[in-house]
Design a protein around this motif. Structure first.
Motif, PDB file in Angstrom:
ATOM      1  N   LYS A   1       3.195  -9.831   8.028  1.00 17.81           N
ATOM      2  CA  LYS A   1       2.396 -10.677   7.138  1.00 17.81           C
ATOM      3  C   LYS A   1       0.901 -10.423   7.301  1.00 17.81           C
ATOM      4  N   THR A   2       0.470 -10.175   8.530  1.00 20.64           N
ATOM      5  CA  THR A   2      -0.955  -9.963   8.775  1.00 20.64           C
ATOM      6  C   THR A   2      -1.458  -8.701   8.090  1.00 20.64           C
TER       7      THR A   2
ATOM      8  N   ARG B   1      -3.953  -6.730   0.758  1.00 19.98           N
ATOM      9  CA  ARG B   1      -4.314  -7.428  -0.480  1.00 19.98           C
ATOM     10  C   ARG B   1      -5.801  -7.763  -0.528  1.00 19.98           C
ATOM     11  N   ASN B   2      -6.347  -8.143   0.604  1.00 20.61           N
ATOM     12  CA  ASN B   2      -7.781  -8.435   0.661  1.00 20.61           C
ATOM     13  C   ASN B   2      -8.617  -7.193   0.392  1.00 20.61           C
ATOM     14  N   ALA B   3      -8.043  -6.024   0.655  1.00 16.62           N
ATOM     15  CA  ALA B   3      -8.749  -4.755   0.433  1.00 16.62           C
ATOM     16  C   ALA B   3      -8.473  -4.182  -0.950  1.00 16.62           C
ATOM     17  N   GLY B   4      -7.798  -4.956  -1.806  1.00 13.65           N
ATOM     18  CA  GLY B   4      -7.523  -4.489  -3.156  1.00 13.65           C
ATOM     19  C   GLY B   4      -6.316  -3.586  -3.266  1.00 13.65           C
ATOM     20  N   GLN B   5      -5.476  -3.588  -2.239  1.00 18.17           N
ATOM     21  CA  GLN B   5      -4.272  -2.770  -2.231  1.00 18.17           C
ATOM     22  C   GLN B   5      -3.046  -3.631  -2.548  1.00 18.17           C
TER      23      GLN B   5
ATOM     24  N   VAL C   1      11.134   2.830   1.827  1.00 15.73           N
ATOM     25  CA  VAL C   1       9.825   3.402   2.159  1.00 15.73           C
ATOM     26  C   VAL C   1       8.766   2.371   1.795  1.00 15.73           C
ATOM     27  N   HIS C   2       7.975   1.963   2.784  1.00 12.58           N
ATOM     28  CA  HIS C   2       6.909   1.000   2.564  1.00 12.58           C
ATOM     29  C   HIS C   2       5.593   1.746   2.358  1.00 12.58           C
ATOM     30  N   PHE C   3       4.887   1.405   1.292  1.00 10.52           N
ATOM     31  CA  PHE C   3       3.607   2.045   1.027  1.00 10.52           C
ATOM     32  C   PHE C   3       2.702   1.081   0.275  1.00 10.52           C
ATOM     33  N   SER C   4       1.465   1.474   0.086  1.00 10.47           N
ATOM     34  CA  SER C   4       0.512   0.661  -0.665  1.00 10.47           C
ATOM     35  C   SER C   4      -0.314   1.572  -1.557  1.00 10.47           C
ATOM     36  N   ALA C   5      -0.887   0.984  -2.595  1.00 15.66           N
ATOM     37  CA  ALA C   5      -1.745   1.722  -3.527  1.00 15.66           C
ATOM     38  C   ALA C   5      -2.740   0.743  -4.132  1.00 15.66           C
ATOM     39  N   PRO C   6      -3.895   1.241  -4.607  1.00 16.31           N
ATOM     40  CA  PRO C   6      -4.888   0.348  -5.229  1.00 16.31           C
ATOM     41  C   PRO C   6      -4.299  -0.373  -6.437  1.00 16.31           C
ATOM     42  N   GLU C   7      -4.685  -1.616  -6.641  1.00 16.03           N
ATOM     43  CA  GLU C   7      -4.148  -2.401  -7.757  1.00 16.03           C
ATOM     44  C   GLU C   7      -4.434  -1.739  -9.093  1.00 16.03           C
ATOM     45  N   LEU C   8      -5.587  -1.101  -9.229  1.00 18.35           N
ATOM     46  CA  LEU C   8      -5.936  -0.444 -10.492  1.00 18.35           C
ATOM     47  C   LEU C   8      -4.979   0.697 -10.832  1.00 18.35           C
ATOM     48  N   ALA C   9      -4.318   1.257  -9.809  1.00 20.90           N
ATOM     49  CA  ALA C   9      -3.402   2.377 -10.049  1.00 20.90           C
ATOM     50  C   ALA C   9      -2.182   1.957 -10.860  1.00 20.90           C
ATOM     51  N   PHE C  10      -1.912   0.651 -10.925  1.00 17.77           N
ATOM     52  CA  PHE C  10      -0.715   0.172 -11.616  1.00 17.77           C
ATOM     53  C   PHE C  10      -1.005  -0.361 -13.017  1.00 17.77           C
ATOM     54  N   SER C  11      -2.256  -0.293 -13.469  1.00 25.48           N
ATOM     55  CA  SER C  11      -2.624  -0.904 -14.747  1.00 25.48           C
ATOM     56  C   SER C  11      -1.842  -0.313 -15.918  1.00 25.48           C
TER      57      SER C  11
ATOM     58  N   LEU D   1       0.998  -9.089  -6.411  1.00 26.20           N
ATOM     59  CA  LEU D   1       1.227  -9.349  -4.996  1.00 26.20           C
ATOM     60  C   LEU D   1       2.133  -8.316  -4.348  1.00 26.20           C
ATOM     61  N   HIS D   2       3.126  -7.847  -5.105  1.00 28.19           N
ATOM     62  CA  HIS D   2       4.114  -6.940  -4.504  1.00 28.19           C
ATOM     63  C   HIS D   2       4.897  -6.255  -5.616  1.00 28.19           C
ATOM     64  N   ILE D   3       5.279  -5.007  -5.377  1.00 27.88           N
ATOM     65  CA  ILE D   3       6.101  -4.277  -6.347  1.00 27.88           C
ATOM     66  C   ILE D   3       7.234  -3.573  -5.620  1.00 27.88           C
ATOM     67  N   ASP D   4       8.429  -3.679  -6.181  1.00 25.23           N
ATOM     68  CA  ASP D   4       9.585  -2.934  -5.693  1.00 25.23           C
ATOM     69  C   ASP D   4       9.884  -1.790  -6.658  1.00 25.23           C
ATOM     70  N   PHE D   5      10.162  -0.626  -6.110  1.00 27.46           N
ATOM     71  CA  PHE D   5      10.566   0.535  -6.903  1.00 27.46           C
ATOM     72  C   PHE D   5      11.950   0.973  -6.467  1.00 27.46           C
ATOM     73  N   TYR D   6      12.622   1.701  -7.366  1.00 25.21           N
ATOM     74  CA  TYR D   6      13.920   2.267  -7.022  1.00 25.21           C
ATOM     75  C   TYR D   6      13.893   3.762  -7.325  1.00 25.21           C
ATOM     76  N   GLU D   7      14.271   4.548  -6.329  1.00 28.11           N
ATOM     77  CA  GLU D   7      14.262   5.999  -6.496  1.00 28.11           C
ATOM     78  C   GLU D   7      15.333   6.428  -7.487  1.00 28.11           C
TER      79      GLU D   7
END
Length: 215
Positions: A16-17, A23-27, A40-50, A88-94
């Protein structure tokens, strides 16, 4: 179907931390699920999903991670903040080229309905339809020609059969129809059908997970 590339970073910590810090960093924290491997856990900038999230179009996704791994996927689920609407969160499926998946595809109407020209009201109960196909056969949209529709007539999903994909709806589902209005002019050859028939759904479909794997 068009594909969108998401460049992200693999996450080493998923508590959680660390999630709050991202999220505070815009990811946006994300999880990629697959049939043959661990998530697989990963992160990406919020703008990348627009272009993926804020559009009526359907897309597949190419996830490129900073460790060199690349995955083909579809968005399966997304969570928004209830107040700010931030992602807040996105799930993907390969996805795999030789395995069919089920995905919601937008409906696009073409042509001019005679019934609408005569004052009828065009109704489209389903703005998206669920189809099953291998990834390369998934369409960008379902094209529906409304030209033949007169007042009182309906177009059923069985009339949209396609060799490249299969509709995951009953054959009697109404895709669109022209209803009579008070100002409508009914020609002699217009059919005066009931607005709804028993067993047909005319309520717009609710949102569902974007895709689910099919063995």
């Amino acid at each position: 179907m068009k594909s969108i590339t998401i460049n992200g970073s693999q996450r080493e910590s998923v508590g959680k931390t660390s999630t709050k810090a991202l999220r505070n960093a815009g990811q946006v924290p994300c999880v990629l699920y697959g049939a043959e491997a661990k998530p697989v856990h990963f992160s990406a900038p919020e703008l990348a999903f627009s272009k993926l999230v804020y559009t009526a179009n359907a897309h597949t996704v190419v996830i490129v991670l900073d460790n060199g791994d690349t995955y083909n996927a579809v968005m399966q689920d997304i969570q928004f903040h209830p107040v700010t609407d931030k992602i807040l969160h996105i799930d993907f499926y390969e996805i795999y080229e030789d395995r069919a998946i089920t995905m919601e595809i937008p409906v696009k109407t073409v042509g001019v309905s005679k019934g609408v020209l005569n004052g009828g009201n065009l109704r489209i109960p389903y703005r998206k339809l669920r189809v099953k196909a291998i990834p390369s056969k998934l369409p960008d949209f379902i094209e529906v020609d409304i030209t033949p529709l007169k007042i009182g007539t309906k177009l059923y999903i069985s009339e949209l059969a396609n060799d490249d994909y299969k509709f995951m709806h009953p054959d009697n589902i109404v895709v669109c129809q022209v209803r009579r209005s008070r100002l409508a002019i009914v020609d002699a050859d217009d059919e005066d059908e009931d607005e709804t028939e028993e067993g047909e759904t005319t309520t717009e479909a609710t949102d569902a997970p974007a895709a689910e794997a099919q063995e």
